[in-house]
Enzyme design. Structure first.
Site, PDB file in Angstrom:
ATOM      1  N   SER A  39       0.849  -1.197   0.000  1.00  0.00           N
ATOM      2  CA  SER A  39       0.000   0.000   0.000  1.00  0.00           C
ATOM      3  C   SER A  39       0.885   1.248   0.000  1.00  0.00           C
ATOM      4  CB  SER A  39      -0.947  -0.038   1.200  1.00  0.00           C
ATOM      5  OG  SER A  39      -1.991   0.894   1.060  1.00  0.00           O
TER       6      SER A  39
ATOM      7  N   LYS B 103     -22.243  17.363   7.203  1.00  0.00           N
ATOM      8  CA  LYS B 103     -21.188  17.399   8.210  1.00  0.00           C
ATOM      9  C   LYS B 103     -21.140  16.139   9.073  1.00  0.00           C
ATOM     10  CE  LYS B 103     -18.568  19.954   9.221  1.00  0.00           C
ATOM     11  NZ  LYS B 103     -17.147  20.025   8.793  1.00  0.00           N
TER      12      LYS B 103
END
Length: 287
Positions: A103, A155
């Site tokens: 990764s 949010k």
């Protein structure tokens, strides 16, 4: 100066010793980190990388990588610092994989002009992952009411204490695809025609160093000491780059500061979270 003096001497009297600076990039890749559990980020590695490239006589810089990945942003920043300095100083970069370069660890590895790994190393995992937990049913069982107030309808996206929404997951996946695309472009740019046409190459799978060589993810199999001595001569010396030390011998940066009891307590608490996250990264690869 030493280089100039060496050139002025007769060939028979010139030093045959070659010094190769070595930078160890070992650990999970995370921004921030702490004094008691340092992690890899541009802030914690930039000084070491710059010191390695400051060796005027070194024909190359060796980088040892042992990382399961982590932050894609910090991975790319470290990668870019290595490539910028390699171009500026006109030096080759040789990357050596120990247990794992997966990764974000592999993203940093492709900064090398050559990648060398052990046959049993783990390489690849060219993908993006996001993991969390959901607790909406637990909140009901223990009788706790969640109260969230926002200015902005998005949010509270992916709030772990609320039921998962399909549109929130779709937004996250779109973000992951953007990051994944950037990762793929970096690997293709650096590895080019070396990469084999394999449908699993960019799916997030990972392989042994031996299989990684067949797929074009790495260039050779071997270990740092053997490869460098074969490449630059039997008298080659490896110089490990370490953090600078202050006036009283203490390492500068995050290790050279003073801490209050509150700092220690806060660092310990955040360290437990970081440790759990880091453990999860390593355990994905059976390490």
């Amino acid at each position: 100066m030493r280089r100039l003096l060496n050139r002025l001497l007769p060939k028979s009297m010139r030093s045959e010793v070659v010094t190769i600076p070595v930078v160890r990039l070992h650990g999970a890749i995370m921004s921030g980190g702490g004094p008691f559990r340092p992690t890899l980020s541009l802030a914690t590695t930039a000084g070491l990388i710059e010191k390695a490239f400051a060796f005027p006589d070194a024909p190359a810089v060796a980088i040892s990588i042992n990382s399961p990945g982590g932050s894609p942003v910090q991975s790319r920043l470290i990668y870019k610092r290595i490539r910028d300095l390699a171009a500026e100083k006109k030096k080759k970069v040789l990357v050596f994989v120990e247990d794992i370069a997966a990764s974000g660890g592999y993203m940093i590895a492709v900064a090398g002009d050559e990648i060398i790994a052990d046959p049993s190393s783990i390489v690849g995992s060219i993908g993006v992952i996001s993991a969390s937990f959901g607790f909406p049913e637990l909140m009901k069982k223990i009788g706790v009411e969640r109260r969230v107030y926002t200015a902005g309808t998005n949010k509270a996206v992916l709030d772990p204490f609320k039921p998962e929404k399909k549109e929130d997951v779709e937004r996250l996946k779109a973000l992951q695809l953007d990051v994944h695309g950037t990762f793929i472009d970096m690997v293709k740019e650096r590895r080019g025609a070396k990469l084999k046409d394999d449908p699993d190459l960019f799916t997030g799978l990972f392989w042994s160093g031996k299989r990684g060589l067949e797929l074009g993810l790495i260039d050779n199999l071997g270990d740092m000491r053997t490869v460098l001595k074969d490449r630059f001569g039997p008298k080659t010396q490896l110089r490990l780059i370490t953090p600078s030390r202050g006036l009283f011998g203490r390492k500068l940066g995050v290790f050279g500061s003073s801490f209050s009891a509150a700092d220690v307590a806060s660092a310990a608490a955040s360290g437990l979270i970081d440790a759990a996250e880091e453990r999860a990264l390593w355990s994905r690869f059976g390490l």
